[in-house]
Design an enzyme around this catalytic site. Structure first.
Site, PDB file in Angstrom:
ATOM      1  N   GLY A   1       0.808  -1.206   0.000  1.00 43.92           N
ATOM      2  CA  GLY A   1       0.000   0.000   0.000  1.00 43.92           C
ATOM      3  C   GLY A   1       0.844   1.259   0.000  1.00 43.92           C
ATOM      4  N   SER A   2       0.391   2.249   0.744  1.00 41.52           N
ATOM      5  CA  SER A   2       1.019   3.569   0.681  1.00 41.52           C
ATOM      6  C   SER A   2       2.422   3.629   1.266  1.00 41.52           C
ATOM      7  CB  SER A   2       0.127   4.595   1.377  1.00 41.52           C
ATOM      8  OG  SER A   2      -1.082   4.769   0.666  1.00 41.52           O
ATOM      9  N   THR A   3       2.850   2.609   2.044  1.00 44.45           N
ATOM     10  CA  THR A   3       4.241   2.624   2.491  1.00 44.45           C
ATOM     11  C   THR A   3       5.189   2.529   1.295  1.00 44.45           C
ATOM     12  OG1 THR A   3       4.231   0.214   2.849  1.00 44.45           O
ATOM     13  CG2 THR A   3       3.715   1.619   4.735  1.00 44.45           C
TER      14      THR A   3
END
Length: 500
Positions: free
Chosen positions: A229-231
């Site tokens: 995801g956004s990591t």
């Protein structure tokens, strides 16, 4: 000497020579293979009945051999079984000879078996002295890199969020060396049950764990790959800066939504779920603070599929690099993507998948000025008298980014903790760099995965952390977010390391 006597003498001589040749063959040439044969019950009994070396965290043994009053003489015991199970593994009669565990996973009990059992060539002098002095031979000790306070913070924090039936993992690294400071996977298990001398109980416990749908034997820290995801936007930002497209002070693409190229309708529509991402161009810091999907999807397309893959692989994707626990699942970044797929990959979706160890390495590389260190768990090996025999030397895996790029990313991630979605990791008086992530599972019936990555202190990093929440029973679907669930866990681990 008459002929019959001479013939009999020659025959006896030949028989004696044949006997000596056979003994020499068995005792010298075939000794190892016979000793290692799993059907050799005497060898297994002997191996299982001798004192095995300790596995140490700090100076405390988390695995040791205690005298037993039954036929096997020594009982393998794990003092903190649930917190360290996926690191130590277990040692029992069934793997005493081969060193292979029933689940085909090799933890420290197996990867360091020669040393712990005393068979390692580095213990030759110790074995020789024991033989000459008629002393019982003992195995060497293995000292791990784990920080006991960090491990406890990771275990307690993850257990508090997930409960006994939750699924997730935590990895903490020392950025400048690659030492694993904490590694926890839930659900966990009690290795003492698998080390029992009651073999029927061992078999029953093994079957129970193998059949458990929660897969407690699985070390999710290194063996589970999920969309980060956004990591993963940290990697996308690194690629954009490293390739000269943007700098931390620049404006970057923003907007509430973005239609991926070559797509129509909702399947190709990227939005920001209500976060403040402007209408056109916004500051890079704002895009990172608010985790703007529209920004990083466009950014990945601008970077291009090949350069995105090169950057991901520079951080360790598509590679094997961890040797102290096996097997390791390789984090995955796909090849030959089109623009829509590249855009999705830029926000950690499509076919991108990572382990918690891999995402910890990403932020550790940034914290270390762009150099990714090879992670390791075994710090040193010792004689039975705790004298150092060998120590692991830190080794650089890659120069993932320049020091300038690492510095700019650090500033952006500090701003994300100070002013953005990663604020739950704030530590009073300490600059923390961090990034949240929430990834869709791809199954509408399953909740999303939550991620959190961070390091601290930002100006002189001592610890880098990755938290992955795979399944959180009892947590409402709308509350599953990396900052909310993972941030406090990461904070506790970082505090445990830097406040000593």
């Amino acid at each position: 000497m008459n002929k019959p006597i001479r013939t009999l003498s020659v025959f006896c001589l030949l028989m004696f020579l044949a006997l000596m040749a056979n003994v020499t063959y068995l005792q010298y040439w075939r000794a190892d293979s016979l000793n290692d044969d799993g059907r050799n019950r005497r060898a297994v009994d002997a191996s299982f009945s001798q004192p095995r070396g300790a596995i140490l965290v700090g100076r405390e043994p988390i695995a040791s051999s205690e005298p037993s009053d039954d036929r096997y003489e020594y009982q393998r015991t794990y003092s903190q079984p649930l917190a360290y199970a996926h690191v130590t593994g277990w040692y029992n009669y069934f793997n005493a000879q081969s060193g292979a565990c029933s689940s085909c996973q090799r933890r420290v009990e197996q990867t360091q078996d020669d040393l712990l059992s005393g068979e390692d060539d580095r213990l030759f002098v110790t074995r020789l002295v024991d033989l000459l002095s008629n002393e019982e031979s003992a195995g060497g000790n293995v000292a791990l890199t784990l920080d006991p306070d960090a491990q406890r913070a990771a275990f307690d924090g993850l257990r508090e969020v997930l409960g006994a039936d939750g699924e997730g993992a935590v990895v903490a690294l020392e950025p400048r060396t690659g030492k694993v400071l904490a590694m926890v996977s839930l659900p966990t298990f009690d290795p003492n049950r698998l080390a029992s001398h009651d073999l029927s109980e061992v078999t029953a416990a093994g079957d129970e764990l193998e059949d458990d749908p929660g897969q407690p034997l699985l070390n999710r820290a290194i063996q589970t790959t999920l969309p980060p995801g956004s990591t993963f936007k940290v990697v996308t930002a690194a690629a954009a800066i490293e390739n000269g497209l943007y700098e931390e002070g620049d404006d970057v693409p923003g907007g509430p939504s973005f239609q991926l190229p070559q797509t129509t309708g909702d399947t190709g529509l990227i939005d920001n779920e209500g976060r403040d991402c402007g209408a056109d161009r916004i500051p890079f810091a704002q895009a990172m603070e608010n985790s703007c999907n529209t920004t990083f999807a466009r950014m990945a397309i601008e970077v291009g599929a090949d350069r995105m893959r090169e950057q991901a692989e520079a951080f360790g994707f598509n590679q094997q690099y961890f040797e102290d626990l096996l097997p390791q699942a390789s984090a995955r970044f796909p090849e030959e993507m089109n623009d829509p797929q590249t855009g999705q990959s830029g926000i950690g979706q499509f076919d991108v998948a990572a382990t918690p160890l891999q995402m910890a390495m990403v932020v550790a590389g940034i914290a270390n000025g762009g150099t990714v260190m090879k992670p390791y768990l075994v710090d040193e090996v010792q004689s039975p008298e705790f004298e150092q025999i060998d120590q692991t030397d830190p080794e650089a895996l890659s120069e993932a980014i320049s020091s300038s790029t690492a510095s700019q990313l650090t500033d952006l991630l500090v701003s994300t903790v100070d002013n953005g979605t990663a604020s739950p990791a704030q530590i009073p008086g300490v600059q923390v760099a961090g990034k949240t992530g929430t990834a869709q599972s791809g199954n509408p019936d399953l909740p999303p995965y939550a991620w959190f990555v961070s390091f601290a202190p930002a100006d002189d990093p001592e610890v880098a952390v990755a938290v992955m929440i795979q399944k959180a029973p009892g947590v409402d679907r709308g509350e599953i977010a990396g900052g909310l669930l993972g941030g406090p866990i990461a904070k506790a681990i970082m505090e445990a390391v830097i406040k000593k």
